[in-house]
Design an enzyme around this catalytic site. Structure first.
Site, PDB file in Angstrom:
ATOM      1  N   MET A  59     -26.397  21.412 -19.104  1.00  0.00           N
ATOM      2  CA  MET A  59     -25.331  21.942 -18.248  1.00  0.00           C
ATOM      3  C   MET A  59     -25.411  21.313 -16.861  1.00  0.00           C
ATOM      4  SD  MET A  59     -24.634  25.802 -19.485  1.00  0.00           S
ATOM      5  CE  MET A  59     -25.929  26.622 -18.571  1.00  0.00           C
ATOM      6  N   HIS A  84     -35.188  18.723 -17.647  1.00  0.00           N
ATOM      7  CA  HIS A  84     -34.190  17.898 -18.342  1.00  0.00           C
ATOM      8  C   HIS A  84     -34.692  16.460 -18.485  1.00  0.00           C
ATOM      9  CE1 HIS A  84     -31.453  20.898 -16.187  1.00  0.00           C
ATOM     10  NE2 HIS A  84     -31.145  21.096 -17.459  1.00  0.00           N
ATOM     11  N   GLN A  88     -20.420  30.360 -23.491  1.00  0.00           N
ATOM     12  CA  GLN A  88     -21.742  30.978 -23.588  1.00  0.00           C
ATOM     13  C   GLN A  88     -22.053  31.888 -22.400  1.00  0.00           C
ATOM     14  OE1 GLN A  88     -23.739  27.009 -23.642  1.00  0.00           O
ATOM     15  NE2 GLN A  88     -25.276  27.973 -22.340  1.00  0.00           N
ATOM     16  N   GLY A 136     -35.417  21.886 -24.966  1.00  0.00           N
ATOM     17  CA  GLY A 136     -36.624  22.415 -24.347  1.00  0.00           C
ATOM     18  C   GLY A 136     -37.040  23.750 -24.936  1.00  0.00           C
ATOM     19  N   GLU A 137     -38.339  23.959 -25.033  1.00  0.00           N
ATOM     20  CA  GLU A 137     -38.855  25.268 -25.454  1.00  0.00           C
ATOM     21  C   GLU A 137     -38.608  26.322 -24.385  1.00  0.00           C
ATOM     22  OE1 GLU A 137     -42.979  24.763 -26.412  1.00  0.00           O
ATOM     23  OE2 GLU A 137     -42.536  24.007 -28.427  1.00  0.00           O
ATOM     24  N   LYS A 138     -38.263  25.892 -23.184  1.00  0.00           N
ATOM     25  CA  LYS A 138     -37.921  26.830 -22.109  1.00  0.00           C
ATOM     26  C   LYS A 138     -36.903  27.861 -22.605  1.00  0.00           C
ATOM     27  CE  LYS A 138     -36.809  28.395 -17.937  1.00  0.00           C
ATOM     28  NZ  LYS A 138     -35.434  28.760 -18.064  1.00  0.00           N
ATOM     29  N   SER A 185     -35.949  25.535 -13.674  1.00  0.00           N
ATOM     30  CA  SER A 185     -34.656  26.001 -14.173  1.00  0.00           C
ATOM     31  C   SER A 185     -33.594  25.702 -13.124  1.00  0.00           C
ATOM     32  CB  SER A 185     -34.714  27.511 -14.419  1.00  0.00           C
ATOM     33  OG  SER A 185     -33.401  28.031 -14.548  1.00  0.00           O
TER      34      SER A 185
HETATM   35  P1  AMP Z   1     -29.569  23.634 -19.524  1.00  0.00           P
HETATM   36  O1  AMP Z   1     -29.009  22.584 -18.629  1.00  0.00           O
HETATM   37  O2  AMP Z   1     -30.207  24.776 -18.794  1.00  0.00           O
HETATM   38  O3  AMP Z   1     -28.589  24.076 -20.586  1.00  0.00           O
HETATM   39  O4  AMP Z   1     -30.775  22.951 -20.306  1.00  0.00           O
HETATM   40  C1  AMP Z   1     -30.581  21.785 -21.048  1.00  0.00           C
HETATM   41  C2  AMP Z   1     -31.812  21.500 -21.856  1.00  0.00           C
HETATM   42  O5  AMP Z   1     -32.948  21.351 -20.983  1.00  0.00           O
HETATM   43  C3  AMP Z   1     -32.175  22.650 -22.825  1.00  0.00           C
HETATM   44  O6  AMP Z   1     -32.648  22.091 -24.041  1.00  0.00           O
HETATM   45  C4  AMP Z   1     -33.270  23.361 -22.079  1.00  0.00           C
HETATM   46  O7  AMP Z   1     -34.157  24.066 -22.934  1.00  0.00           O
HETATM   47  C5  AMP Z   1     -33.976  22.202 -21.408  1.00  0.00           C
HETATM   48  N1  AMP Z   1     -34.773  22.686 -20.279  1.00  0.00           N
HETATM   49  C6  AMP Z   1     -34.375  23.458 -19.248  1.00  0.00           C
HETATM   50  N2  AMP Z   1     -35.403  23.741 -18.417  1.00  0.00           N
HETATM   51  C7  AMP Z   1     -36.493  23.127 -18.943  1.00  0.00           C
HETATM   52  C8  AMP Z   1     -37.880  23.033 -18.573  1.00  0.00           C
HETATM   53  N3  AMP Z   1     -38.351  23.639 -17.477  1.00  0.00           N
HETATM   54  N4  AMP Z   1     -38.703  22.323 -19.374  1.00  0.00           N
HETATM   55  C9  AMP Z   1     -38.249  21.709 -20.481  1.00  0.00           C
HETATM   56  N5  AMP Z   1     -36.963  21.753 -20.889  1.00  0.00           N
HETATM   57  C10 AMP Z   1     -36.093  22.452 -20.133  1.00  0.00           C
END
Ligand code: AMP
Length: 281
Positions: free
Chosen positions: A31, A38, A62, A148-150, A186
């Site tokens: 996003m 990321h 979402q 990410g496992e986050k 995050s």
């Molecule tokens: P988002 O932009 O928040 O939708 O995240 C995009 C991708 O990055 C998703 O697969 C998340 O799980 C991953 N992600 C977000 N924060 C982290 C982090 N701190 N460590 C690893 N992966 C992350």
């Protein structure tokens, strides 16, 4: 030179060409408002695929009606710089109408694994996630996709969907990237003031504490949960949404640690709703 693509049609044409040239496509859906979490996914994609495609799309389906869709942080220019540095080749950056044109009416529900945890407080969230990720897979046509496992429940939802719907590709889950003090990176950390960030540290501290108790032999889930909750409740201004230990694979509820398990937490800190999780040994 990194290339930005805004329509599904052009992205599909590019993906088809790359595939016909025998290139392995690795994709990273995001996003935007990119951070080292990321970037770690992009670096892995760079390492194991020939072409790296990321998407930047703040997916409206979402977000719930009272959530942070409008104020979600955005920075396309900064993101393109970071993506280019990470070796990304293409950025798919669609508009809302490109993804959901008038008349749009198809959604994907991944049943059990979407229930509980974040699915309880964000009822349509994983339906939106599964839908947008399925669309992105059909548009970017990757051989591999990196998550990410986050966002652990999200990773499980996507693994399940990919299997159930026979997407011909591999899902790769990668560890959470943290600040030196343990705080999970995050995009939503941007909402936190300095003092709120300090309070928010209680989340990763609580998970670490439970982890070390489990490593020292504590197997009782209610004890681990109570110990972790106490740490967070002692931090002022943090309100727990949920804190649970679930089976590490199925996310089913468990009462005793017998195999791979996961502690997952969500909490409100100031204007942010933050999530984190760790494996329980
Ligand atoms: P988002 O932009 O928040 O939708 O995240 C995009 C991708 O990055 C998703 O697969 C998340 O799980 C991953 N992600 C977000 N924060 C982290 C982090 N701190 N460590 C690893 N992966 C992350």
């Amino acid at each position: 030179m990194i290339q930005v693509i805004e329509t599904a049609e052009e992205m599909q044409r590019v993906a088809d060409r790359l595939r016909s040239e025998g290139k392995k496509i690795g994709c990273v859906p995001t996003m935007g408002f990119l951070h080292e979490g990321h970037i770690s996914l992009m670096q892995k994609a760079r390492e194991v695929s020939d072409v790296v495609v990321i998407s930047i799309f703040v997916n409206p389906t979402q977000f719930g009606p009272s959530e942070d869709l409008e104020r979600y942080p955005r920075d396309l220019e900064g993101d393109l710089k970071k993506a280019e540095e990470a070796g990304v080749d293409y950025v798919y950056f669609p508009s809302n109408v490109e993804m959901y044109p008038e008349g749009y009416q198809t959604y994907i529900t991944v049943e059990d694994v979407s229930q509980g945890l974040c699915g309880a407080s964000r009822p349509a969230h994983f339906r939106g996630v599964a839908t947008v990720v399925a669309k992105l897979f059909n548009i970017m046509k990757p051989h591999m996709a990196f998550f990410g496992e986050k966002d652990y429940q999200q990773l499980k939802v996507i693994e399940r969907m990919t299997k159930d719907l026979n997407f011909d590709m591999e899902i790769v889950g990668l560890p959470t990237i943290r600040e030196p003090d343990g705080m999970a990176l995050s995009s939503r950390n941007a909402y936190l003031s300095d003092s709120e960030r300090e309070q928010a540290l209680s989340l990763s501290r609580a998970l670490e504490h439970a982890r070390s108790l489990a490593a020292n032999g504590e197997r009782r889930v209610p004890v681990l949960v109570e110990e972790a909750k106490e740490i967070i409740n002692n931090a002022q201004g943090v309100k727990i949404d949920y804190l649970e230990i679930r089976d590490g694979q199925t996310l089913e509820e468990i009462h005793e640690i017998k195999g791979p398990a996961r502690m997952l937490v969500a909490a409100y800190v100031g204007k942010a709703r933050l999530i984190d999780n760790m494996s329980i040994p």
